[in-house]
Design a protein around this motif. Sequence first.
Motif, PDB file in Angstrom:
ATOM      1  N   GLU A 151      34.387  50.588  35.512  1.00  0.00           N
ATOM      2  CA  GLU A 151      34.911  49.396  36.232  1.00  0.00           C
ATOM      3  C   GLU A 151      33.367  48.642  36.848  1.00  0.00           C
ATOM      4  O   GLU A 151      32.490  49.410  37.242  1.00  0.00           O
ATOM      5  N   ASN A 167      36.111  44.164  36.252  1.00  0.00           N
ATOM      6  CA  ASN A 167      36.303  45.039  37.199  1.00  0.00           C
ATOM      7  C   ASN A 167      37.736  45.555  37.181  1.00  0.00           C
ATOM      8  O   ASN A 167      37.936  46.301  38.192  1.00  0.00           O
ATOM      9  N   ASN A 215      30.654  46.439  39.035  1.00  0.00           N
ATOM     10  CA  ASN A 215      29.989  46.752  40.443  1.00  0.00           C
ATOM     11  C   ASN A 215      29.536  45.403  40.947  1.00  0.00           C
ATOM     12  O   ASN A 215      28.865  45.182  41.763  1.00  0.00           O
ATOM     13  N   ASN A 237      42.501  38.837  41.490  1.00  0.00           N
ATOM     14  CA  ASN A 237      41.272  38.797  40.623  1.00  0.00           C
ATOM     15  C   ASN A 237      40.999  36.966  40.578  1.00  0.00           C
ATOM     16  O   ASN A 237      39.902  36.519  41.139  1.00  0.00           O
TER      17      ASN A 237
END
Length: 158
Positions: free
Chosen positions: A54, A38, A56, A82
């Motif tokens: 990126e 991501n 999903n 993250n």
Amino acid sequence: MVIVNSILERDIRHGETIWNTAVVIGNHGNIIGIHRKNHIPRVGDFNESTYYMEGNTGHPVFETANGKIAVNICYGRHHPLNWLAFGLNGAEIVFNPSATVGELSEPMWPIEARNAAIANSYFVGSINRVGTELLWVYSIVPDVSLIWEAATVHPFGR
């Protein structure tokens, strides 16, 4: 045993989108789930967005026979939120597969992994490329004729 395997995924259902994906395989050979990277690096001339999109898939945590695991793919390790999101989603172990080389990134790796484990109260498994790769270098002129090629051995790891 659980296997976390990084792959290049070509998603035909979404216009042949290419993802940097980790597949989590369970102890019976079943696919438990996937996570798509991501955070895509765009640092100077190094820009993975020219080939990856990126992800999903958010910040999934997978229930396995060995605990609740997550996968923070490569460059995602530079982003503390993250790591936090995987912890908030219940991860007990977060794996960080990577292909890191370079003077800037490599020294940060063990520091980031330790900090993530401490800040989020889970285990971190950091996996980097190891071994030897054979890299081919080509020189091609505008009429597409090959001028020269050379193979070099590039060691990874310490």
